[in-house]
Design a protein around this motif. Structure first.
Motif, PDB file in Angstrom:
ATOM      1  N   VAL A  67      -6.717   8.008   7.997  1.00 35.00           N
ATOM      2  CA  VAL A  67      -5.447   7.289   7.845  1.00 35.00           C
ATOM      3  C   VAL A  67      -4.711   7.241   9.176  1.00 35.00           C
ATOM      4  CG1 VAL A  67      -3.151   7.426   6.793  1.00 35.00           C
ATOM      5  CG2 VAL A  67      -5.182   7.686   5.369  1.00 35.00           C
ATOM      6  N   ARG A  68      -4.637   8.368   9.870  1.00 37.52           N
ATOM      7  CA  ARG A  68      -3.951   8.394  11.176  1.00 37.52           C
ATOM      8  C   ARG A  68      -4.610   7.440  12.169  1.00 37.52           C
ATOM      9  NH1 ARG A  68      -3.707  13.922  10.200  1.00 37.52           N
ATOM     10  NH2 ARG A  68      -5.562  14.259  11.462  1.00 37.52           N
ATOM     11  N   ASP A  69      -5.943   7.411  12.148  1.00 32.19           N
ATOM     12  CA  ASP A  69      -6.676   6.575  13.104  1.00 32.19           C
ATOM     13  C   ASP A  69      -6.647   5.088  12.750  1.00 32.19           C
ATOM     14  OD1 ASP A  69      -7.298   8.897  14.434  1.00 32.19           O
ATOM     15  OD2 ASP A  69      -9.370   8.999  13.682  1.00 32.19           O
ATOM     16  N   ASN A  70      -6.343   4.757  11.518  1.00 26.45           N
ATOM     17  CA  ASN A  70      -6.448   3.374  11.062  1.00 26.45           C
ATOM     18  C   ASN A  70      -5.132   2.794  10.557  1.00 26.45           C
ATOM     19  OD1 ASN A  70      -9.472   2.544  11.090  1.00 26.45           O
ATOM     20  ND2 ASN A  70      -9.408   4.672  10.431  1.00 26.45           N
ATOM     21  N   SER A  71      -4.032   3.310  11.057  1.00 24.64           N
ATOM     22  CA  SER A  71      -2.742   2.748  10.660  1.00 24.64           C
ATOM     23  C   SER A  71      -1.767   2.791  11.821  1.00 24.64           C
ATOM     24  CB  SER A  71      -2.170   3.511   9.461  1.00 24.64           C
ATOM     25  OG  SER A  71      -1.887   4.845   9.802  1.00 24.64           O
ATOM     26  N   TYR A  82       6.686   3.686   7.770  1.00 26.28           N
ATOM     27  CA  TYR A  82       6.284   4.728   6.826  1.00 26.28           C
ATOM     28  C   TYR A  82       7.304   5.850   6.870  1.00 26.28           C
ATOM     29  CZ  TYR A  82       1.745   2.382   6.825  1.00 26.28           C
ATOM     30  OH  TYR A  82       0.743   1.466   6.708  1.00 26.28           O
ATOM     31  N   THR A  83       7.678   6.341   5.701  1.00 24.59           N
ATOM     32  CA  THR A  83       8.624   7.442   5.609  1.00 24.59           C
ATOM     33  C   THR A  83       8.040   8.484   4.677  1.00 24.59           C
ATOM     34  OG1 THR A  83       9.767   6.502   3.694  1.00 24.59           O
ATOM     35  CG2 THR A  83      10.586   5.870   5.889  1.00 24.59           C
ATOM     36  N   TYR A  84       8.733   9.588   4.560  1.00 20.37           N
ATOM     37  CA  TYR A  84       8.290  10.620   3.630  1.00 20.37           C
ATOM     38  C   TYR A  84       8.292  10.078   2.201  1.00 20.37           C
ATOM     39  CZ  TYR A  84       7.990  14.965   1.045  1.00 20.37           C
ATOM     40  OH  TYR A  84       7.595  15.944   0.180  1.00 20.37           O
ATOM     41  N   ARG A  88       2.142   6.568   3.806  1.00 23.27           N
ATOM     42  CA  ARG A  88       0.874   5.843   3.873  1.00 23.27           C
ATOM     43  C   ARG A  88       0.012   6.165   2.661  1.00 23.27           C
ATOM     44  NH1 ARG A  88       1.734   7.982   9.224  1.00 23.27           N
ATOM     45  NH2 ARG A  88       1.718   6.331  10.767  1.00 23.27           N
ATOM     46  N   SER A  89      -0.776   5.176   2.258  1.00 18.96           N
ATOM     47  CA  SER A  89      -1.787   5.422   1.231  1.00 18.96           C
ATOM     48  C   SER A  89      -3.010   4.571   1.544  1.00 18.96           C
ATOM     49  CB  SER A  89      -1.256   5.136  -0.171  1.00 18.96           C
ATOM     50  OG  SER A  89      -0.961   3.770  -0.314  1.00 18.96           O
ATOM     51  N   ILE A  90      -4.159   5.073   1.170  1.00 20.66           N
ATOM     52  CA  ILE A  90      -5.400   4.334   1.349  1.00 20.66           C
ATOM     53  C   ILE A  90      -5.572   3.446   0.123  1.00 20.66           C
ATOM     54  CG2 ILE A  90      -7.897   4.475   1.581  1.00 20.66           C
ATOM     55  CD1 ILE A  90      -7.510   7.252   2.828  1.00 20.66           C
ATOM     56  N   ASP A  91      -5.803   2.171   0.369  1.00 22.12           N
ATOM     57  CA  ASP A  91      -5.992   1.221  -0.724  1.00 22.12           C
ATOM     58  C   ASP A  91      -7.360   0.571  -0.590  1.00 22.12           C
ATOM     59  OD1 ASP A  91      -5.036  -0.451  -2.969  1.00 22.12           O
ATOM     60  OD2 ASP A  91      -5.231  -2.057  -1.499  1.00 22.12           O
ATOM     61  N   HIS A  92      -7.959   0.267  -1.739  1.00 24.83           N
ATOM     62  CA  HIS A  92      -9.202  -0.494  -1.774  1.00 24.83           C
ATOM     63  C   HIS A  92      -8.829  -1.970  -1.889  1.00 24.83           C
ATOM     64  CE1 HIS A  92     -10.475   3.499  -3.119  1.00 24.83           C
ATOM     65  NE2 HIS A  92     -11.630   3.184  -2.584  1.00 24.83           N
ATOM     66  N   ASN A 108     -13.706  -1.938   3.072  1.00 24.78           N
ATOM     67  CA  ASN A 108     -12.923  -2.190   1.867  1.00 24.78           C
ATOM     68  C   ASN A 108     -11.620  -1.387   1.845  1.00 24.78           C
ATOM     69  OD1 ASN A 108     -12.460  -3.403  -0.656  1.00 24.78           O
ATOM     70  ND2 ASN A 108     -13.310  -1.639  -1.718  1.00 24.78           N
ATOM     71  N   LEU A 109     -11.394  -0.575   2.838  1.00 29.83           N
ATOM     72  CA  LEU A 109     -10.208   0.282   2.848  1.00 29.83           C
ATOM     73  C   LEU A 109      -9.194  -0.200   3.878  1.00 29.83           C
ATOM     74  CD1 LEU A 109     -12.002   3.751   2.767  1.00 29.83           C
ATOM     75  CD2 LEU A 109     -11.134   2.442   0.825  1.00 29.83           C
ATOM     76  N   TRP A 110      -7.931  -0.003   3.551  1.00 29.90           N
ATOM     77  CA  TRP A 110      -6.853  -0.243   4.503  1.00 29.90           C
ATOM     78  C   TRP A 110      -5.716   0.676   4.156  1.00 29.90           C
ATOM     79  CZ3 TRP A 110      -3.523  -5.217   3.790  1.00 29.90           C
ATOM     80  CH2 TRP A 110      -3.286  -5.459   2.452  1.00 29.90           C
ATOM     81  N   VAL A 111      -4.831   0.875   5.103  1.00 27.70           N
ATOM     82  CA  VAL A 111      -3.696   1.768   4.903  1.00 27.70           C
ATOM     83  C   VAL A 111      -2.458   0.914   4.720  1.00 27.70           C
ATOM     84  CG1 VAL A 111      -2.335   3.636   5.892  1.00 27.70           C
ATOM     85  CG2 VAL A 111      -4.806   3.538   6.316  1.00 27.70           C
ATOM     86  N   ILE A 112      -1.794   1.105   3.575  1.00 22.31           N
ATOM     87  CA  ILE A 112      -0.546   0.403   3.275  1.00 22.31           C
ATOM     88  C   ILE A 112       0.445   1.412   2.705  1.00 22.31           C
ATOM     89  CG2 ILE A 112      -1.625  -1.845   2.947  1.00 22.31           C
ATOM     90  CD1 ILE A 112      -1.548  -1.433  -0.062  1.00 22.31           C
ATOM     91  N   CYS A 113       1.695   1.025   2.569  1.00 25.13           N
ATOM     92  CA  CYS A 113       2.680   1.967   2.027  1.00 25.13           C
ATOM     93  C   CYS A 113       2.484   2.135   0.524  1.00 25.13           C
ATOM     94  CB  CYS A 113       4.109   1.495   2.352  1.00 25.13           C
ATOM     95  SG  CYS A 113       4.690   0.066   1.442  1.00 25.13           S
TER      96      CYS A 113
END
Length: 159
Positions: A67-71, A82-84, A88-92, A108-113
């Protein structure tokens, strides 16, 4: 009007109505053509869930690092930082409930709130694009940019 087997270049030229028709046709025919590799990929995902639990993705050290590397610092859809509270969340992109063999495919993965992830839920990508287009037109271009073109092209084998 969509052809029987559209190629990847033609996908860009289809309107939303035709994309929905294609998604429905693919969704109705995909399972009878799954290969042993697809089932092996799903078994890997099932094993990962057994080891790591069924909690939210992003809870293992490996997934946190991914997640850190891809967002970036903000959600690619709504552009909110992004806040507490809305992290971030991993989504398919293509839901694992409909495409279990793609569960661990990084394309198939991406990082979104979290808020955007909850809104997307289990929608197929084209349903999601339509939802954003109708409800949040200002966000549509951002979502379109992240369309999983290669994955959708590979699904052509299931039509």
């Amino acid at each position: 009007m969509i052809s029987e087997k559209p190629d990847a270049e033609n996908l860009e030229n289809l309107d939303l109505k035709d994309l929905f028709k294609l998604a429905k046709r693919i969704g109705g025919r995909r399972y009878h053509k799954l290969t042993a590799n697809h089932f092996a990929d799903y078994r890997k995902f099932d094993y990962w869930r057994y080891i790591n639990g069924d909690s939210e993705c992003g809870s293992t050290p490996e997934s946190k690092e991914w997640v850190r590397d891809n967002s970036d610092q903000a959600c690619p859809i709504c552009d909110r930082p992004y806040t507490y509270e809305n992290g971030r969340s991993i989504d398919h992109k293509l839901p694992r409930s409909q495409y279990p063999w793609l569960s661990l495919d990084f394309q198939n993965l991406w990082v979104i709130c979290r808020a955007c992830n909850q809104q997307k839920g289990e929608m197929h990508w084209f349903e999601y694009e339509h939802y954003i287009f109708v409800n949040y037109p200002d966000f549509y271009e951002a979502v379109r940019i992240y369309r999983p073109k290669k994955l959708l092209k590979n699904l052509d084998q299931f039509t």
